[in-house]
Motif scaffolding. Structure first.
Motif, PDB file in Angstrom:
ATOM      1  N   GLU A 253       0.885  -1.168   0.000  1.00  0.00           N
ATOM      2  CA  GLU A 253       0.000   0.000   0.000  1.00  0.00           C
ATOM      3  C   GLU A 253       0.924   1.220   0.000  1.00  0.00           C
ATOM      4  OE1 GLU A 253      -3.957   1.807   0.383  1.00  0.00           O
ATOM      5  OE2 GLU A 253      -3.349  -0.271   0.046  1.00  0.00           O
ATOM      6  N   TYR A 255       2.153   5.174  -0.065  1.00  0.00           N
ATOM      7  CA  TYR A 255       1.852   6.527   0.404  1.00  0.00           C
ATOM      8  C   TYR A 255       3.030   7.414  -0.003  1.00  0.00           C
ATOM      9  CZ  TYR A 255      -1.559   4.156   3.397  1.00  0.00           C
ATOM     10  OH  TYR A 255      -2.591   3.372   3.864  1.00  0.00           O
ATOM     11  N   TYR A 262       2.104   9.510   6.477  1.00  0.00           N
ATOM     12  CA  TYR A 262       1.465   8.206   6.248  1.00  0.00           C
ATOM     13  C   TYR A 262       0.421   7.909   7.320  1.00  0.00           C
ATOM     14  CZ  TYR A 262       1.289   3.299   7.767  1.00  0.00           C
ATOM     15  OH  TYR A 262       0.880   2.096   8.264  1.00  0.00           O
ATOM     16  N   GLU A 265      -2.637   9.975   6.493  1.00  0.00           N
ATOM     17  CA  GLU A 265      -3.295   9.572   5.253  1.00  0.00           C
ATOM     18  C   GLU A 265      -3.896   8.169   5.368  1.00  0.00           C
ATOM     19  OE1 GLU A 265      -2.360   8.973   0.523  1.00  0.00           O
ATOM     20  OE2 GLU A 265      -1.026  10.270   1.696  1.00  0.00           O
ATOM     21  N   ARG A 266      -3.243   7.270   6.102  1.00  0.00           N
ATOM     22  CA  ARG A 266      -3.793   5.926   6.269  1.00  0.00           C
ATOM     23  C   ARG A 266      -5.140   5.975   6.974  1.00  0.00           C
ATOM     24  NH1 ARG A 266      -1.051   1.788  10.346  1.00  0.00           N
ATOM     25  NH2 ARG A 266      -2.248   3.096  11.766  1.00  0.00           N
ATOM     26  N   GLU A 268      -7.217   8.469   6.929  1.00  0.00           N
ATOM     27  CA  GLU A 268      -8.185   9.031   5.984  1.00  0.00           C
ATOM     28  C   GLU A 268      -8.625   7.976   4.966  1.00  0.00           C
ATOM     29  OE1 GLU A 268      -6.227  12.374   4.271  1.00  0.00           O
ATOM     30  OE2 GLU A 268      -6.205  13.531   6.144  1.00  0.00           O
ATOM     31  N   ARG A 269      -7.674   7.176   4.468  1.00  0.00           N
ATOM     32  CA  ARG A 269      -8.010   6.136   3.494  1.00  0.00           C
ATOM     33  C   ARG A 269      -8.942   5.096   4.106  1.00  0.00           C
ATOM     34  NH1 ARG A 269      -2.633   4.336   0.017  1.00  0.00           N
ATOM     35  NH2 ARG A 269      -1.935   6.424  -0.582  1.00  0.00           N
ATOM     36  N   GLU A 270      -8.641   4.695   5.330  1.00  0.00           N
ATOM     37  CA  GLU A 270      -9.474   3.689   5.985  1.00  0.00           C
ATOM     38  C   GLU A 270     -10.884   4.209   6.221  1.00  0.00           C
ATOM     39  OE1 GLU A 270      -7.226   2.581   9.420  1.00  0.00           O
ATOM     40  OE2 GLU A 270      -5.965   1.161   8.302  1.00  0.00           O
ATOM     41  N   ARG A 272     -12.369   6.482   4.346  1.00  0.00           N
ATOM     42  CA  ARG A 272     -13.029   6.527   3.033  1.00  0.00           C
ATOM     43  C   ARG A 272     -13.501   5.132   2.615  1.00  0.00           C
ATOM     44  NH1 ARG A 272      -8.866  10.288   1.637  1.00  0.00           N
ATOM     45  NH2 ARG A 272      -7.672   8.637   0.597  1.00  0.00           N
ATOM     46  N   LYS A 273     -12.665   4.106   2.898  1.00  0.00           N
ATOM     47  CA  LYS A 273     -13.049   2.735   2.553  1.00  0.00           C
ATOM     48  C   LYS A 273     -14.301   2.307   3.314  1.00  0.00           C
ATOM     49  CE  LYS A 273      -8.424   1.068   1.362  1.00  0.00           C
ATOM     50  NZ  LYS A 273      -7.288   0.212   1.796  1.00  0.00           N
TER      51      LYS A 273
END
Length: 551
Positions: A253, A255, A262, A265-266, A268-270, A272-273
Motif C-alpha cells: 500500500e 503513500y 502516512y 493519510e492511512r 483518511e483512506r481507511e 473513506r473505505k
C-alpha cells in the motif's frame, strides 16, 4: 563529536533502478506476501514498513538479489550498483584492521593485499635461492596491484575513512574492538567507497547511540542516490524518506509522504473505505430488495434480470478489515508513593580502576519523574540501571529507595528470560497471578492460543521483548527501570508502548536511543558522557534545543 562534512557522489545512472511486478514469496506452504509491485527511481527515498513478521527484510533481500521470489518478475537496471547495510554486518575478518577491512570493498585488490602480506611475512624467514624466488614472485604481485590501481584505491579508501570520522591513528584498530556505532560508520564507508546508486538499509539505527544516529541522518540527507530503508525509528523515517510503502500480505500500500504523513493519510483512506463500503451495502440492499420483490412478477422480469446482470458485473468493495492487532497494555500501581522515591549521593559506577560515570552531589528521583538516560554507547547507562537494582555493585556512594517502592526492571538483552521454559512457564515462574489473567495479558500482547507454549529459545527479539513487558505488567511494580524497552518492537507496538508509559503514574527511569520515546514519555533527561552526568529539565526535544550546537 562526529563531523558531518561528507559529500560522496553515487554512480550516475539513467532510467528506473529496479522494477518489481506481482512478486510473491512463501516458505513451505506458508505465504509471506504476494502481488508486490514496486518501481525504484534514481532519486527515490522509500521506507518499507509493516508489523514484525510481514516479510520486510525478505522483500529487501529479493530486491537486492539475495533471495529469489516464488512468483512475479524482478527487473534490475544493468548499471545498478547496490550498497546494502544488513541488520547484522558481516566482516571479512574481525582480526582485520579498519584500513584492511575498508580495502576489502574491492575483492580483487583485497586478495592482492593478502598475497602481498603473505610474501612479506614469508620473505622475513627466507634466505638464499628461496628468498630470490619469493622476491620475484612478490614483484609480480606488486605489479598486479599497481596495474589494478591498488595504490590509487588505497588513497581513496583513506580519504573516505577520514570523511567518515576515522582518524589515521585509528586505522590499525581491529574490527573486533569497534563499538556498534563505529562498525556502522565503517560499513557505510565501505559502501560509499563503491559509490553505489542505491542504498538499502535494514534497521540501520539498531544499537546506535543518539550522536551516531544524528550523524547517519545528516549523511543520508546529503546522499544523492536512491534509498530504501526498513526501520522502526519514526523520526529517522520522517527525516530520511519521503515515500512510505506499507507491506501487507497482498502487496504494497503506497503513500507518497513521510511516516508522519502516512499515519494521517492511512487513517483518511481507511475512513473513506468504510464510507464507500457503507454506501455500496446500502445500494446493494436496495437492488436486492427490488429483485426479491419482483422476481416472480412477469411484468418486471426484464427489469429484474437486468439488475441481476448489473450486480454480477459490479466490482464489489471489500469490507474493510482491521488487520492490525492492537497491543493493549495497562499497568496497575500497587501502592501509593511518597514524594521522594529514590535518593543517592556521590555515586560512582563501573569498574574500580575505570569508573564509567560519577553522579556528584545529591540526586533525587520523585514520584512523578520520567527520566530519560542518554549518552554514547559504553558510557555506563545500562550499568547504572544494573547498579540501582543491585545486579552490579557501586564503587562508591549509597543508594536509598523508599520502602514503598516495588521495582519493575526491564533488561535490554532479556537475560531475565529462561530459555529452557516456554512462554507460559516463564511468566508463571515470575509472577503470582493465576493462569487465566496471565493468558489474558499474553493475549493482549499477541500471544494467543498455542503461541503461549512456544519456547523462549525460539522467540524473535520482538517476541522476547513482549514476554518481558508481560512480566512487568503482571508484577504490580510501581517504579519502572527500563533498558531499551522498545528495541525489536514494530512501529505500531512501539506506539502502544509509548502510550502505556505516558499513562503510567509511577516514576520511570528509561535508557533509550529512541527519540520518540524520549520526547513523548520523559520530562527529565540525564546525560552520561565523559564520566560525568548532567541533568536537563524537559523532554528530549528540549534537550536538543539546548544542545543544538553539540548535536
Amino acid at each position: 563529536m562526529l563531523k558531518n562534512n561528507i559529500i560522496i557522489k553515487s554512480k550516475p545512472i539513467e532510467g528506473s533502478l529496479i522494477a518489481l511486478s506481482k512478486v510473491s514469496k512463501k516458505f513451505g506452504t506458508q505465504k509471506v506476501f504476494s502481488g508486490v509491485d514496486m518501481v525504484v527511481n534514481k532519486s527515490d527515498r522509500i521506507a518499507i514498513i509493516g508489523p514484525n513478521g510481514t516479510g520486510k527484510s525478505i522483500l529487501v533481500k529479493i530486491i537486492i538479489g539475495l533471495f529469489k521470489s516464488d512468483g512475479g518478475d524482478v527487473q534490475r537496471n544493468k548499471a545498478l550498483s547496490i550498497g546494502y547495510l544488513p541488520q547484522e554486518t558481516h566482516w571479512n575478518s574481525l582480526d582485520n584492521s579498519i584500513l584492511e577491512e575498508m580495502m576489502s570493498a574491492d575483492k580483487l585488490i583485497y586478495n592482492l593485499i593478502v598475497k602481498k602480506r603473505e610474501y612479506e611475512n614469508s620473505m622475513a624467514d627466507a634466505n638464499g635461492k628461496n628468498l630470490e624466488e619469493k622476491i620475484i614472485e612478490y614483484g609480480e604481485v606488486v605489479s598486479d596491484y599497481e596495474a589494478n590501481n591498488g595504490y590509487e584505491y588505497e588513497e581513496l579508501a583513506e580519504e573516505v575513512l577520514e570523511k567518515f570520522n576515522f582518524l589515521e591513528s585509528e586505522w590499525s584498530r581491529k574490527i573486533e574492538s569497534l563499538s556498534g556505532g563505529e562498525k556502522t560508520r565503517l560499513a557505510l564507508a565501505k559502501i560509499a567507497l563503491q559509490k553505489p546508486n542505491l542504498l538499502v538499509l535494514d534497521e540501520p539505527t539498531n544499537h546506535l547511540d543518539l550522536e551516531t544516529i544524528n550523524w547517519l541522518e545528516n549523511f543520508l540527507a546529503d546522499w544523492d542516490g536512491a534509498i530504501i530503508a526498513v526501520s522502526h525509528d519514526k523520526r529517522f523515517l520522517d527525516l530520511v524518506c519521503d515515500k512510505t510503502f506499507e507491506l501487507q500480505s497482498g502487496g504494497l500500500e503506497k503513500y507518497y509522504c513521510n511516516y508522519s504523513g502516512y499515519l494521517e493519510e492511512r487513517q483518511e483512506r481507511e475512513q473513506r473505505k468504510k464510507e464507500e463500503y457503507k454506501r455500496q451495502e446500502k445500494y446493494l440492499g436496495k437492488q436486492n430488495e427490488f429483485i426479491e420483490r419482483f422476481r416472480y412478477k412477469a411484468t418486471k422480469a426484464k427489469a429484474v434480470q437486468s439488475r441481476i446482470k448489473m450486480l454480477d458485473k459490479l466490482e464489489k468493495v471489500q469490507e474493510p478489515k482491521e488487520n492490525r492487532k492492537k497491543v493493549k497494555i495497562k499497568f496497575n500501581i500497587s501502592k501509593r508513593l511518597p514524594q521522594k522515591v529514590l535518593e543517592f549521593k556521590d555515586l560512582f559506577i563501573g569498574g574500580k580502576e575505570f569508573p564509567l560515570a560519577v553522579f556528584e552531589g545529591d540526586w533525587t528521583v520523585e514520584k512523578g519523574s520520567k527520566i530519560g538516560i542518554i549518552g554514547p554507547n559504553g558510557a555506563g547507562k545500562s550499568t547504572f540501571l544494573k547498579t540501582l537494582v543491585g545486579k552490579n555493585d557501586s564503587i562508591e556512594g549509597k543508594i536509598k529507595f523508599s520502602s514503598e517502592i516495588k521495582i519493575g526492571y526491564y533488561a535490554q538483552a532479556h537475560e531475565e528470560l529462561d530459555p529452557k521454559k516456554n512462554i507460559l512457564e516463564e511468566v508463571e515462574s515470575k509472577v503470582r497471578e493465576g493462569q487465566e489473567k496471565i493468558r489474558t495479558v499474553l493475549g493482549a500482547l499477541l500471544f494467543s492460543g498455542e503461541d503461549v507454549f512456544k519456547s523462549i529459545s525460539d522467540l524473535s527479539g520482538g517476541e522476547r521483548a513482549r514476554v518481558a513487558i508481560a512480566e512487568l505488567i503482571l508484577s504490580g511494580s510501581n517504579m519502572l527501570l527500563l533498558d531499551e524497552p522498545t528495541n525489536h518492537l514494530d512501529l505500531e507496538s512501539k506506539g502502544a508502548m509509548i502510550e502505556v508509559l505516558k499513562s503510567f503514574s509511577g516514576p520511570i527511569m528509561i535508557v533509550s536511543h529512541d527519540r520518540s520515546v524520549l520526547s513523548e514519555v520523559c520530562n527529565v533527561i540525564w546525560e552520561i558522557k565523559n564520566n560525568e552526568v548532567k541533568e536537563y529539565l524537559g523532554n528530549y526535544d528540549d534537550y536538543e534545543e539546548k544542545n543544538s550546537c553539540v548535536l
